[in-house]
Write an enzyme that holds these catalytic residues in place. Structure first.
Site, PDB file in Angstrom:
ATOM      1  N   TYR A 154       8.311   0.617  36.410  1.00  0.00           N
ATOM      2  CA  TYR A 154       8.815   1.833  36.117  1.00  0.00           C
ATOM      3  C   TYR A 154      10.437   1.475  36.354  1.00  0.00           C
ATOM      4  O   TYR A 154      10.635   0.292  36.151  1.00  0.00           O
ATOM      5  CB  TYR A 154       8.625   3.161  36.734  1.00  0.00           C
ATOM      6  CG  TYR A 154       9.125   4.138  36.078  1.00  0.00           C
ATOM      7  CD1 TYR A 154       8.630   4.650  34.842  1.00  0.00           C
ATOM      8  CD2 TYR A 154       9.918   5.196  36.617  1.00  0.00           C
ATOM      9  CE1 TYR A 154       9.059   5.466  33.975  1.00  0.00           C
ATOM     10  CE2 TYR A 154      10.493   6.202  35.755  1.00  0.00           C
ATOM     11  CZ  TYR A 154      10.047   6.326  34.390  1.00  0.00           C
ATOM     12  OH  TYR A 154      10.345   7.454  33.702  1.00  0.00           O
ATOM     13  N   LYS A 211       5.432   6.532  33.504  1.00  0.00           N
ATOM     14  CA  LYS A 211       5.111   7.762  34.324  1.00  0.00           C
ATOM     15  C   LYS A 211       3.881   7.985  34.493  1.00  0.00           C
ATOM     16  O   LYS A 211       3.387   8.234  35.690  1.00  0.00           O
ATOM     17  CB  LYS A 211       5.957   9.109  33.345  1.00  0.00           C
ATOM     18  CG  LYS A 211       7.389   9.306  33.449  1.00  0.00           C
ATOM     19  CD  LYS A 211       7.745   9.814  34.843  1.00  0.00           C
ATOM     20  CE  LYS A 211       9.132   9.309  35.407  1.00  0.00           C
ATOM     21  NZ  LYS A 211      10.124  10.625  34.644  1.00  0.00           N
TER      22      LYS A 211
END
Length: 565
Positions: free
Chosen positions: A104, A175
């Site tokens: 991420y 996510k």
């Protein structure tokens, strides 16, 4: 949960041979047992050695370390995810602090920019505007049938990088990886989606390898009708799903949230998730500084939907601590590229207009020009908290930080923009400019700062501390909506887990190695709030804790038994 007991429960599988090896949710690779290799026609398709998942993790980690750039490591991890999801999440679990910045932020930003170059294998759904009359069919085509969590983007505001078109798909994938790694949501229940409504990025439109719809973005009624068609199709296919809006542009983010939050179980992580993790961090920082949130004066740089969402959550907490709404709002100063938001500024958006300062109340301020700059606000309002959500690097200058420190002995400074290239100030500089006095939390990961022989840990004010716990709490409780009270409960649970607030030393936020337990704690408080607010069925605390554990997926291999379709 007892890993050994859980691993003994068999799964009944209709697939065999090469098809089974191509199924990421079920593939074990070299860990298929001798019996399974015989039963599922795998003999000869795998090397002779039968390995444990620990041995596979060791090999995968060595290979990971052989890549020298973060982008190469990102591509490698995504390849494992697309090959063997159980191994992928076991590897993440073993090296979460090291790998979270790879899967991420900040690395995912570069992966989004280069999505069409590094694309290997399809994951999730690409719903393009020209195919808007076939959305129901597309949802039926999803490889996962029992979807419980969707993250959807239209790719227009990817981190601080702007319009990336379908390259924004990297964000929902990342996510949802964190929903699983941090919050225990089974990958079998998750679905990343990108709404391909075109792009206004000329680099993408002129790129011969760009894989999205080559068309300027649709807007207005056409855009809203397309999103409505998507939402209605989702409600028909998975009526109880939790849907997270992600990285929509400011002009769409708040209107979409307002339109749909009472029609299905949804939230916007950029607005509400960012607000919840920031509020939790601020509550903890206030306690660590020997005060309460109601005592703080807070200045924001960035008055978009994210900044205003954070401000509204802070105001709600100040009211809970005893201030009136008016008193709380006088403590919030919102600064954007035109200066401080006041009641004399034209063309404010609806959500900004509630956060203006009355110009008459500022009559005694000494300012350098008609427009009130960030430095003017710091000089005159004497803020104790400075929050950056501008997406513009370097705007927390030395002059601003030193001016703030001259009025506040223990300033709380939070440069939250990401990726790292967009941060308002480097934590090392903030520590130096405040002689080690500042409490610092950033939006991107930074190494601890050494100052005059003392080590200062830098908390990453990462939404990953919040949204996985919200998702787990929604699934465990069966909540029908995500309410403001549930988000407030998540913030308070996060604040309670702060080592600095609890022990007087350490980081403002928990270590990432503890994030799964933090997610469980947040899930429990979120679920309790859902029950109190009537959006979930009342149960005992014991039943709720059992539901949380039941929904917490763990990356272990279970034995397989053969069945037919």
């Amino acid at each position: 949960m007892d890993l050994e007991h859980e691993s003994k429960r068999p799964l009944y599988i209709p697939y065999a041979g090469p098809i089974l090896l191509e199924f990421p949710l079920l593939n074990k690779g070299s860990a298929f047992s001798e019996e399974e290799r015989n039963t599922f026609n795998l003999n000869g398709l795998l090397p002779e050695a039968i390995e444990t998942i620990e041995e596979q993790v060791e090999r995968a980690y060595r290979q990971f370390c052989d890549f020298h750039s973060a982008t190469e490591q990102h591509i490698y991890l995504r390849n494992i995810q697309d090959t063997n999801e159980t191994l992928f999440y076991r590897l993440l679990r073993s090296h979460l602090s090291e790998m979270m910045p790879i899967i991420y932020t900040p690395t995912v930003g570069e992966a989004c920019e280069h999505f069409s170059y590094i694309y290997r294998r399809a994951r999730g759904l690409f719903i393009a505007y020209p195919n808007r009359d076939r959305i129901d069919d597309m949802l039926q085509n999803a490889t996962k049938q029992n979807v419980k969590v969707i993250v959807v983007t239209d790719g227009e505001r990817i981190l601080g990088l702007g319009d990336q078109g379908i390259g924004g798909m990297g964000i929902p994938i990342g996510k949802l990886s964190l929903y699983t790694a941090c919050g225990g949501i089974s990958p079998a229940y998750t679905l990343p989606v990108v709404l391909d409504v075109g792009t206004n990025n000329p680099q993408r439109l002129n790129d011969p390898l760009y894989m999205g719809w080559r068309h300027p973005r649709i807007t207005g009624d056409e855009y809203n009708a397309f999103v409505e068609e998507f939402i209605q199709a989702v409600k028909r296919r998975w009526p109880d799903v939790l849907l997270q809006f992600e990285d929509f542009a400011q002009k769409n983010a708040m209107p979409l949230l307002s339109r749909y939050r009472d029609r299905l179980c949804c939230f916007n992580d950029d607005i509400q998730g960012t607000a919840a993790v920031t509020l939790g961090s601020l509550i903890a920082a206030s306690h660590a500084a020997g005060s309460r949130l109601r005592d703080q004066t807070i200045t924001f740089l960035g008055a978009g939907s994210a900044g205003c969402g954070i401000a509204e959550q802070i105001i709600a907490q100040m009211i809970a601590e005893g201030l009136s709404d008016e008193e709380a709002r006088t403590r919030i100063f919102m600064v954007d590229r035109f200066g401080l938001l006041t009641d004399r500024l034209p063309n404010l958006l609806d959500f900004q207009s509630r956060l203006v300062q009355k110009r008459q109340a500022l009559a005694g301020w000494q300012t350098e020009s008609e427009g009130i700059s960030l430095l003017d606000v710091v000089r005159n309002a004497h803020p104790t908290v400075l929050i950056g959500v501008s997406g513009q690097p370097g705007l927390f200058s030395e002059a601003i930080v030193r001016e703030m420190h001259s009025h506040c002995p223990r300033p709380i400074i939070m440069p939250l923009s990401n990726p790292t290239s967009r941060v308002e100030a480097r934590p090392e500089d903030i520590i130096n400019w405040t002689d080690g006095a500042a409490l610092v939390a950033s939006g991107s990961p930074f190494e601890p700062v050494l100052y005059q022989g003392e080590r200062y840990p830098i908390a990453q004010c990462n939404n990953a501390y919040i949204f996985p716990g919200i998702g787990l709490g929604v699934l465990a409780s069966g909540a029908r909506r995500v309410t403001d009270g549930m988000l407030m409960a998540a913030s308070r649970a996060l604040a309670d887990s702060s080592p600095l607030a609890r022990d007087g030393h350490g980081s403002l936020l928990p270590d990432l190695k503890d994030i799964q337990q933090v997610s469980r704690d947040i899930a429990f408080q979120v679920a309790k709030a859902a029950q109190r607010q009537g959006v979930a069925v009342q149960t005992s605390d014991e039943a709720l804790l059992q539901a949380i554990e039941h929904n917490f997926w763990l990356p272990i291999y279970r034995s397989y038994k053969r069945t037919s379709f």
